[in-house]
Design a protein around this motif. Structure first.
Motif, mmCIF file in Angstrom:
data_model
loop_
_atom_site.group_PDB
_atom_site.id
_atom_site.type_symbol
_atom_site.label_atom_id
_atom_site.label_comp_id
_atom_site.label_asym_id
_atom_site.label_seq_id
_atom_site.Cartn_x
_atom_site.Cartn_y
_atom_site.Cartn_z
ATOM 1 N N ILE A 1 0.860 -1.194 0.000
ATOM 2 C CA ILE A 1 0.000 0.000 0.000
ATOM 3 C C ILE A 1 0.889 1.234 0.000
ATOM 4 C CG2 ILE A 1 -1.833 1.241 1.232
ATOM 5 C CD1 ILE A 1 -2.389 -1.428 2.728
ATOM 6 N N PHE A 2 0.608 2.188 -0.893
ATOM 7 C CA PHE A 2 1.380 3.435 -0.838
ATOM 8 C C PHE A 2 0.476 4.655 -0.966
ATOM 9 C CE2 PHE A 2 1.434 3.233 -5.546
ATOM 10 C CZ PHE A 2 1.304 4.576 -5.898
ATOM 11 N N ASP A 3 0.967 5.754 -0.397
ATOM 12 C CA ASP A 3 0.295 7.045 -0.480
ATOM 13 C C ASP A 3 1.360 8.128 -0.532
ATOM 14 O OD1 ASP A 3 -1.694 9.046 -0.401
ATOM 15 O OD2 ASP A 3 -1.613 9.165 1.772
ATOM 16 N N SER A 4 0.930 9.326 -0.857
ATOM 17 C CA SER A 4 1.840 10.463 -0.860
ATOM 18 C C SER A 4 2.299 10.807 0.549
ATOM 19 C CB SER A 4 1.153 11.684 -1.482
ATOM 20 O OG SER A 4 0.024 12.048 -0.703
ATOM 21 N N GLY A 5 1.689 10.182 1.535
ATOM 22 C CA GLY A 5 2.068 10.451 2.926
ATOM 23 C C GLY A 5 1.333 9.539 3.874
ATOM 24 N N VAL A 6 0.906 10.098 5.006
ATOM 25 C CA VAL A 6 0.308 9.292 6.072
ATOM 26 C C VAL A 6 -1.179 9.029 5.862
ATOM 27 C CG1 VAL A 6 2.012 10.145 7.728
ATOM 28 C CG2 VAL A 6 -0.204 11.321 7.525
ATOM 29 N N GLY A 7 -1.815 9.778 4.983
ATOM 30 C CA GLY A 7 -3.272 9.690 4.829
ATOM 31 C C GLY A 7 -3.786 8.336 4.423
ATOM 32 N N GLY A 8 -3.013 7.618 3.618
ATOM 33 C CA GLY A 8 -3.442 6.306 3.146
ATOM 34 C C GLY A 8 -3.595 5.284 4.252
ATOM 35 N N THR A 9 -3.144 5.617 5.461
ATOM 36 C CA THR A 9 -3.376 4.713 6.588
ATOM 37 C C THR A 9 -4.872 4.577 6.870
ATOM 38 O OG1 THR A 9 -3.001 6.562 8.118
ATOM 39 C CG2 THR A 9 -1.151 5.060 7.720
ATOM 40 N N SER A 10 -5.674 5.550 6.422
ATOM 41 C CA SER A 10 -7.132 5.415 6.561
ATOM 42 C C SER A 10 -7.627 4.257 5.696
ATOM 43 C CB SER A 10 -7.839 6.725 6.188
ATOM 44 O OG SER A 10 -7.615 7.064 4.822
ATOM 45 N N ILE A 11 -6.967 4.018 4.569
ATOM 46 C CA ILE A 11 -7.283 2.874 3.713
ATOM 47 C C ILE A 11 -6.717 1.597 4.332
ATOM 48 C CG2 ILE A 11 -6.993 1.868 1.421
ATOM 49 C CD1 ILE A 11 -8.713 4.399 1.443
ATOM 50 N N TRP A 12 -5.470 1.671 4.830
ATOM 51 C CA TRP A 12 -4.870 0.503 5.475
ATOM 52 C C TRP A 12 -5.752 -0.015 6.604
ATOM 53 C CZ3 TRP A 12 -3.585 -0.075 10.613
ATOM 54 C CH2 TRP A 12 -3.001 -1.300 10.931
#
Length: 259
Positions: free
Chosen positions: A8-19
């Protein structure tokens, strides 16, 4: 391959909501989360730069033997997903603003979308909006500065509150009854959004849908991990590890990675 991790990747920390949604639905799956915080936000960058950063992130996750990639970034999805799918053989899941359910369910015929410039200006976003929201009033607002504040640990600062008031007021004036969050960082703003919006406004994001889609694709390719043991979850960032760790709360394994 079923034992290999989900990347899983994102431009920053926000993708942890998807994780979090993926981990909740598939707790036995191992995951590797990559936060490219040094280059956040992607939303202000050129399409070429977004594509190159996305390729870099995917290459790293493939080198970690990931069996599937989740692009937990609206801007990366809307600008690079087709190129990534064409370039790599493994399944790649994308994310885009949940404009369809908002447009189908609105009673006031007005919906708001809070997203990055990169998402709102993308061809994929315009196609989706034209397809599902043709007869709906759509109030788009670029959430300029929001990602930077979250990445710097100023989630509930007065600056954040004032910016949100500024971005939400045109939507309130237009009588929207749905707010679509078009950036994976924005679900972390939910307490402030609930406070600032009228009670009748429903807030929706794509996290749960992405988790369901990830499970469906894993099933399709016979990649589900059927072990009953809890998966191993790793988190890497080229930004501030403490910001990433603060959003995870369970003191999961967060490491700095210069990538």
């Amino acid at each position: 391959m079923s034992k290999q991790p989900i990347g899983i990747f994102d431009s920053g920390v926000g993708g942890t909501s998807i994780w979090k949604e993926i981990n909740m639905l598939l707790p036995n799956e191992s995951t590797i989360y990559l936060a490219d915080s040094a280059n956040a936000p992607y939303g202000l960058k050129t399409k070429e730069t977004i594509i190159n950063l996305s390729i870099k992130n995917v290459e790293y996750l493939i080198n970690q033997d990931c069996k599937i990639i989740v692009v937990a970034c609206n801007t990366a999805t809307t600008n690079a997903i087709y190129i990534l799918r064409d370039k790599y053989k493994l399944p790649i899941i994308g994310i885009e603003p949940a404009i369809k359910p908002a447009a189908l369910n609105t009673k006031t015929k007005a919906v708001g979308i809070l997203a990055t410039k990169g998402t709102l200006s993308s061809e994929l976003f315009h196609k989706t909006t034209d397809l599902f929201a043709r007869n709906i009033k759509v109030i788009e607002r670029i959430g300029e500065g929001l990602v930077e504040l979250i990445e710097s640990g100023q989630l509930y600062s007065e600056t954040m509150r004032n910016l949100l008031k500024q971005y939400l007021q045109p939507m309130i004036d237009a009588n929207v009854d749905y707010l679509v969050l078009g950036c994976t960082h924005y679900p972390y703003l939910m307490p402030l959004l609930i406070e600032l919006l009228p009670n009748n406004v429903k807030i929706i994001d794509s996290g749960e849908a992405v988790a369901r889609q990830t499970k469906a694709v894993l099933q399709k390719y016979d990649l589900l991990n059927n072990s009953i043991a809890k998966g191993n979850c790793q988190f890497f960032t080229n930004g501030k590890t403490e910001v990433l760790a603060s959003l995870l709360k369970d003191t999961l394994d967060v490491k700095y990675l210069n990538f």
